[in-house]
Design a protein around this motif. Sequence first.
Motif, PDB file in Angstrom:
ATOM      1  N   LYS A  89    -123.321   8.170  -1.387  1.00 23.03           N
ATOM      2  CA  LYS A  89    -123.542   6.640  -1.286  1.00 23.03           C
ATOM      3  C   LYS A  89    -122.594   6.004  -0.084  1.00 23.03           C
ATOM      4  N   LYS A  90    -121.612   6.836   0.171  1.00 24.29           N
ATOM      5  CA  LYS A  90    -120.704   6.202   1.251  1.00 24.29           C
ATOM      6  C   LYS A  90    -121.444   6.578   2.542  1.00 24.29           C
ATOM      7  N   SER A  91    -122.151   7.616   2.632  1.00 21.22           N
ATOM      8  CA  SER A  91    -122.617   8.323   4.055  1.00 21.22           C
ATOM      9  C   SER A  91    -123.425   7.198   4.760  1.00 21.22           C
ATOM     10  N   GLN A  92    -123.266   7.360   6.112  1.00 21.47           N
ATOM     11  CA  GLN A  92    -123.926   6.257   6.896  1.00 21.47           C
ATOM     12  C   GLN A  92    -125.167   6.589   7.269  1.00 21.47           C
ATOM     13  N   ASN A  93    -126.150   5.445   7.385  1.00 22.37           N
ATOM     14  CA  ASN A  93    -127.394   5.819   7.680  1.00 22.37           C
ATOM     15  C   ASN A  93    -127.590   6.039   9.332  1.00 22.37           C
ATOM     16  N   GLY A  94    -128.773   6.610   9.662  1.00 20.33           N
ATOM     17  CA  GLY A  94    -129.222   6.833  11.150  1.00 20.33           C
ATOM     18  C   GLY A  94    -128.247   7.716  12.035  1.00 20.33           C
ATOM     19  N   LYS A  95    -127.793   8.738  10.984  1.00 18.83           N
ATOM     20  CA  LYS A  95    -126.901   9.710  11.801  1.00 18.83           C
ATOM     21  C   LYS A  95    -128.054  10.980  11.971  1.00 18.83           C
ATOM     22  N   SER A  96    -127.472  12.136  12.858  1.00 14.87           N
ATOM     23  CA  SER A  96    -128.368  13.439  13.136  1.00 14.87           C
ATOM     24  C   SER A  96    -128.691  14.155  11.878  1.00 14.87           C
ATOM     25  N   LEU A  97    -129.185  15.021  12.248  1.00 14.89           N
ATOM     26  CA  LEU A  97    -129.555  15.954  11.030  1.00 14.89           C
ATOM     27  C   LEU A  97    -128.349  16.897  10.758  1.00 14.89           C
ATOM     28  N   GLY A  98    -128.164  17.294   9.684  1.00 11.34           N
ATOM     29  CA  GLY A  98    -127.131  18.162   9.322  1.00 11.34           C
ATOM     30  C   GLY A  98    -127.568  19.866   9.463  1.00 11.34           C
ATOM     31  N   ARG A  99    -126.901  20.786   9.189  1.00 13.20           N
ATOM     32  CA  ARG A  99    -127.198  21.941   9.187  1.00 13.20           C
ATOM     33  C   ARG A  99    -128.262  22.272   8.269  1.00 13.20           C
ATOM     34  N   ASP A 100    -128.486  21.689   7.154  1.00 17.21           N
ATOM     35  CA  ASP A 100    -129.559  21.870   6.464  1.00 17.21           C
ATOM     36  C   ASP A 100    -130.715  21.302   6.990  1.00 17.21           C
ATOM     37  N   GLY A 101    -130.769  20.268   7.783  1.00 12.99           N
ATOM     38  CA  GLY A 101    -131.993  19.899   8.231  1.00 12.99           C
ATOM     39  C   GLY A 101    -132.493  18.457   7.753  1.00 12.99           C
ATOM     40  N   PHE A 102    -131.529  18.079   6.877  1.00 12.97           N
ATOM     41  CA  PHE A 102    -131.824  16.798   6.059  1.00 12.97           C
ATOM     42  C   PHE A 102    -130.966  15.614   6.761  1.00 12.97           C
ATOM     43  N   ILE A 103    -131.360  14.480   6.570  1.00 12.96           N
ATOM     44  CA  ILE A 103    -130.579  13.403   6.860  1.00 12.96           C
ATOM     45  C   ILE A 103    -130.004  12.743   5.932  1.00 12.96           C
ATOM     46  N   TYR A 104    -129.116  11.707   5.697  1.00 11.90           N
ATOM     47  CA  TYR A 104    -128.590  11.007   4.710  1.00 11.90           C
ATOM     48  C   TYR A 104    -129.251  10.101   3.940  1.00 11.90           C
TER      49      TYR A 104
END
Length: 207
Positions: A162-177
Amino acid sequence: MCRKRMNQKKNKLLNKIKKIKSKPGFERSLDMQKEADRLDNELSQMEKKKLDKAAATSAARYQLKGEAVNKYWFAIGKSITDESIIHGLTDNQNSLQMSTKKMMDIATEYHGKLQKMPKFNEPRQQATCDMAALMSEKKFTEDDQEILSSKITEAEVISTIKKSQNGKSLGRDGFIYEWYKLVLSWSEKPPKEDTQYPNIAYILEKA
């Protein structure tokens, strides 16, 4: 037609700013610098209105047509902060220089002075080593050790998502926040009562 007029106005402002900044004595004239800043602010307001309109259009399209949300849609709605742009540098005569070439000369001269500065002397180097040794001797308290050795809980996973920021790049798992937040919302408030949705917090906790 509206977009064409806006682009024409934008180009007109850019030309005015360029013309003012290219005038002789611009670096020493506060009036010309203030006028350039005023035009810059007017240009920024135009861009903000354009983005606000795009955000409203995207939101309406999402509501009416049910278009899938993605990181670009979320990025449109993000609040935009002014970039920290250096518009000028002060030279040795304490005069403000705003041309690119003169600013590069000032930065190059400053960098050259830094390179010629003496390295750590022996007392300063010894003080740095003593401080590093002192910090390395610091022990974790029992509370710190308990926190570090404890397992990550499902509540902590939910809070982090819930605290993670939107609009960030993909993580290693390939999913966005935004995807994690969307799936988490399904487990908290299922869109369909007769459908079972994955508990993403539980899955991440056990990963």
